[in-house]
Write a protein that holds these residues in place. Structure first.
Motif, short mmCIF file in Angstrom:
data_model
loop_
_atom_site.label_atom_id
_atom_site.label_comp_id
_atom_site.label_asym_id
_atom_site.label_seq_id
_atom_site.Cartn_x
_atom_site.Cartn_y
_atom_site.Cartn_z
N THR A 365 0.18 0.97 1.10
CA THR A 365 0.84 0.88 2.12
C THR A 365 1.95 -0.03 2.39
OG1 THR A 365 -1.52 1.38 2.16
CG2 THR A 365 0.47 0.59 4.83
N LEU A 366 2.27 -1.18 2.20
CA LEU A 366 3.61 -2.10 1.59
C LEU A 366 4.40 -1.20 1.57
CD1 LEU A 366 4.10 -5.33 2.80
CD2 LEU A 366 3.34 -5.41 0.60
N CYS A 367 4.23 -0.88 0.39
CA CYS A 367 6.05 -0.02 0.11
C CYS A 367 6.51 0.97 0.69
CB CYS A 367 5.70 -0.15 -1.82
SG CYS A 367 5.49 -1.20 -3.48
N THR A 368 5.33 1.20 1.22
CA THR A 368 5.99 2.52 2.40
C THR A 368 6.61 2.35 3.57
OG1 THR A 368 3.96 4.02 1.15
CG2 THR A 368 4.64 4.88 3.45
N LEU A 369 5.74 1.19 3.51
CA LEU A 369 6.39 0.11 5.41
C LEU A 369 7.74 -0.86 4.98
CD1 LEU A 369 5.56 -0.58 7.97
CD2 LEU A 369 4.85 -2.95 7.21
N LEU A 370 7.53 -0.80 3.38
CA LEU A 370 8.94 -1.59 3.54
C LEU A 370 10.34 -0.89 3.28
CD1 LEU A 370 7.76 -4.38 0.93
CD2 LEU A 370 8.33 -4.86 3.61
N ARG A 371 9.33 0.65 2.53
CA ARG A 371 11.12 1.55 2.25
C ARG A 371 11.63 2.15 3.48
NH1 ARG A 371 6.63 3.02 -2.32
NH2 ARG A 371 8.06 2.65 -3.92
N GLN A 372 11.37 2.29 5.02
CA GLN A 372 11.08 2.80 6.34
C GLN A 372 11.43 1.36 6.86
OE1 GLN A 372 6.99 4.30 7.45
NE2 GLN A 372 7.74 5.96 6.41
N ASN A 373 11.92 0.13 6.65
CA ASN A 373 12.30 -1.00 7.57
C ASN A 373 13.13 -1.85 6.62
OD1 ASN A 373 10.42 -0.80 10.13
ND2 ASN A 373 9.59 -0.09 8.55
N GLY A 374 14.56 -1.42 6.03
CA GLY A 374 15.33 -1.79 5.65
C GLY A 374 15.75 -3.05 6.05
N ASN A 375 15.70 -3.28 7.75
CA ASN A 375 16.52 -4.42 7.76
C ASN A 375 15.78 -5.89 8.32
OD1 ASN A 375 18.80 -2.56 8.10
ND2 ASN A 375 18.70 -1.59 10.30
N ILE A 376 14.50 -5.74 7.42
CA ILE A 376 13.56 -7.04 7.67
C ILE A 376 14.85 -8.24 7.19
CG2 ILE A 376 11.78 -7.57 6.75
CD1 ILE A 376 10.47 -5.18 6.95
N THR A 377 14.48 -8.89 7.97
CA THR A 377 15.21 -10.31 7.47
C THR A 377 14.16 -11.17 7.33
OG1 THR A 377 15.82 -11.10 9.45
CG2 THR A 377 17.32 -9.84 8.89
N HIS A 378 13.24 -11.48 8.18
CA HIS A 378 12.03 -12.66 7.14
C HIS A 378 10.72 -11.59 7.09
CE1 HIS A 378 10.30 -15.66 8.53
NE2 HIS A 378 9.01 -15.43 8.50
N LEU A 379 10.42 -11.97 5.40
CA LEU A 379 9.10 -11.15 5.85
C LEU A 379 7.93 -11.59 5.00
CD1 LEU A 379 7.64 -8.94 4.69
CD2 LEU A 379 9.24 -8.84 2.62
N ASP A 380 6.75 -12.42 5.14
CA ASP A 380 5.58 -13.04 5.18
C ASP A 380 4.60 -12.23 4.52
OD1 ASP A 380 3.94 -15.06 4.57
OD2 ASP A 380 3.84 -16.10 6.82
N LEU A 381 4.30 -12.67 2.98
CA LEU A 381 3.12 -12.04 2.65
C LEU A 381 2.73 -12.69 1.93
CD1 LEU A 381 5.09 -8.92 1.11
CD2 LEU A 381 4.12 -8.89 2.91
N THR A 382 2.24 -14.10 2.35
CA THR A 382 1.59 -14.76 2.02
C THR A 382 -0.41 -14.53 1.33
OG1 THR A 382 2.93 -16.85 3.13
CG2 THR A 382 0.42 -17.11 1.88
N TYR A 383 -0.30 -14.85 0.50
CA TYR A 383 -1.90 -14.30 -0.16
C TYR A 383 -2.09 -12.46 -0.45
CZ TYR A 383 -6.66 -16.00 -1.29
OH TYR A 383 -7.87 -16.73 -2.13
N THR A 384 -1.22 -12.16 0.24
CA THR A 384 -1.99 -10.74 0.34
C THR A 384 -1.63 -10.14 -1.20
OG1 THR A 384 0.99 -10.21 0.00
CG2 THR A 384 -0.17 -10.64 2.31
N ARG A 385 -2.42 -8.65 -1.33
CA ARG A 385 -2.03 -8.60 -2.67
C ARG A 385 -0.99 -7.85 -3.18
NH1 ARG A 385 -7.19 -7.27 -4.83
NH2 ARG A 385 -6.29 -5.71 -5.95
N VAL A 386 0.34 -7.97 -2.68
CA VAL A 386 1.38 -8.56 -3.05
C VAL A 386 1.52 -7.78 -4.68
CG1 VAL A 386 2.63 -10.00 -2.80
CG2 VAL A 386 4.16 -8.83 -2.77
N SER A 387 2.02 -7.06 -5.37
CA SER A 387 1.97 -6.87 -6.55
C SER A 387 3.86 -7.33 -7.17
CB SER A 387 1.64 -5.84 -7.30
OG SER A 387 2.64 -4.43 -6.89
#
Length: 527
Positions: A365-387
């Protein structure tokens, strides 16, 4: 071969000085008159604040012996005496920002009611912050002021507010911490004579709610930000402020005592709000979030942190098409299925600031969201299941990223940093189970129509050319070798790594070599 840099034009010097920090910039101005002239331009002085010491001898020497054209001054923990008043009068055309902290008026200064002793018009002053002192009464005209912060002013009364109504025609931000008399039975005691009001005969003792309303009403055409977090206004009074005719607020910071239902009432009257921070409001629930999202369709900045009653309303949040900043930090009760449904139907495509720290969003789900929002300049994923796969999507798609926080993400490895990992965001067992539960299917059942996967090319962390801040602390699978391969940024100024790295001087030297702008290091590395 020696290179002589002194013949360089002033425009080139100014460009070079931009890469120096504040201290080095000021030191460079001591080299010669040409460098002093170059370092004195507004562009290089715009982030320099001059702290004026409280002792009188040093203060006089500093204020009247300046060789720089400082525009920002901060006075703290000292009396506002005749030296300060004389400086403000003589240098008023140079002032852009003024801050006073705990600076009472000296007893030797005559009453401010004497017109010739007040400070004349400060035509260029845009920022004024006053806390625990009564210097506001010294100012007469503030025609360019856009930001006003008044905290704990002993002199804030109806009379002073009436005088302020004659100036500040361009005020956009007003932050207030004061005792406001809201009970009509109380403030009518000070207007007991027939026909007396705060406008005709303002009180020198109290600051009444009608006076505050009148102050805001007169600035309805320009006022866009209101901060009442530190006032004692009762909930009904806050809601009443929202109904002031002509007031079109875009940003409001509420008192923590205000209930979510009162905030919904406020939003009913102020439909132009595009910033909302509910992090300090205790009673936020799915119902209130849904109501707010329904009312504020133009919301651009939404903060809902540490809210354990918010879950299904995340679907309504992701329907806010104009959202640019979203902070859901520590909203731990939002389930993976809610996140999945929200992102699958999202209308958001222009996110610039995203904080999902300590949430349960799954990898796919995170990957899907990021693919749809390519203009992000600040991203905080602390203590998530990011791989590593998610990080691959970040490095390949978010090329405008300036701040990346992936601390405490135990699934990140060196392969994710260097771009050697697979980037198709496969689901692990936990993610697959959550997806199956959401779709009510058997995770082990064969599928005749497998879902197509949007595959990104593998990219190294160094692909984020504009990165300025990076935090990868407490990731045990990241090694010094992986950092050396991936952390190579021209503009990186802030870096946070594990304490287990900080005693290796050769590694620290390599990091400085590969990141020439690095200034803010953790622990022993900071120079």
């Amino acid at each position: 071969m020696k290179t002589n840099i002194f013949p360089l034009p002033e425009e080139v010097l100014i460009h070079v000085f931009q890469y120096l920090d504040v201290r080095d910039r000021l030191v460079a101005g001591l080299v010669c008159k040409r460098w002093l002239s170059a370092s004195n331009c507004r562009r290089l002085m715009n982030d320099v604040t001059c702290d004026v010491p409280p002792d009188a001898p040093s203060r006089k020497a500093l204020l009247f012996g300046m060789s720089r054209q400082f525009h920002h001054f901060r006075f703290s923990c000292g009396f506002v005496d005749d030296i300060v008043v004389r400086f403000l009068r003589e240098y008023r055309e140079q002032l852009f920002s003024l801050t006073f902290l705990s600076c009472p008026l000296d007893a030797c200064i005559p009453p401010s009611s004497v017109p010739e002793l007040k400070i004349p018009s400060c035509d260029h002053l845009q920022f004024l912050s006053i806390q625990d002192c009564d210097v506001l009464c010294l100012f007469t005209e503030l025609p360019s002021l856009t930001y006003l912060r008044l905290y704990s002013l002993p002199c804030l009364t109806d009379r002073l507010v009436r005088d302020l109504n004659r100036t500040m025609p361009h005020l956009r931000t007003f932050k207030l911490m004061a005792e406001v008399t809201c009970d009509s039975r109380v403030y009518k005691r000070y207007y007991y004579k027939r026909g007396e009001t705060f406008a005709s005969a303002p009180s020198d003792i109290i600051f009444s709610f009608p006076a505050l309303k009148d102050f805001l009403r007169r600035r309805g055409a320009t006022l866009r930000c209101l901060d009442v977090t530190k006032t004692d206004l009762p909930p009904r009074a806050v809601v009443e402020l929202s109904r002031i005719r002509g007031l079109r607020l875009e940003k409001v910071l509420f008192n923590p005592d205000l209930s979510a239902n009162r905030i919904v009432d406020f939003c009913h009257a102020q439909r132009h709000l595009n910033f909302l921070d509910l992090s300090k409001i205790l009673s936020v629930s799915d119902e209130s979030v849904r109501s707010i999202c329904d009312l504020l369709r133009d919301l651009r900045d939404l903060t809902i942190t540490f809210k354990h009653r918010v879950n299904e309303s995340v679907r309504d949040i992701f329907q806010l098409q104009g959202l640019r900043r979203l902070n859901l930090n520590f909203c731990a009760k939002i389930s993976r299925s809610s996140f999945r449904e929200a992102v699958s139907a999202t209308r958001i495509t222009g996110l610039e600031h995203l904080n999902l720290g300590f949430t349960s969003i799954d990898n796919e789900t995170l990957c899907t969201l990021l693919r749809q929002n390519g203009n992000i300049t600040h991203l905080d994923l602390t203590y998530t299941r990011v791989s590593d796969a998610s990080l691959g999507v970040v490095c390949a798609r978010l090329t405008r990223l300036r701040c990346l926080i992936i601390a405490y993400c135990s699934r990140i490895t060196d392969c994710g940093l260097t771009g050697e990992a697979e980037c198709d965001a496969p689901m692990d067992e936990a993610d697959a189970s959550a997806a199956a539960e959401a779709m009510d299917v058997d995770v082990d059942a064969p599928s005749d129509n497998p879902r197509a996967v949007d595959v990104d090319p593998c990219a190294s962390l160094s692909n984020l050319k504009e990165l300025e801040s990076l935090d990868i602390r407490e990731n045990s699978q990241i090694t010094m070798n992986g950092c050396v391969k991936a952390i190579r940024f021209r503009h990186l100024t802030k870096l946070r790594l594990d304490d287990r790295f900080k005693f290796d001087e050769s590694f620290a030297a390599k990091m400085r070599e590969q990141n020439p702008s690095l200034r803010d290091w953790q622990g022993a590395w900071r120079k």
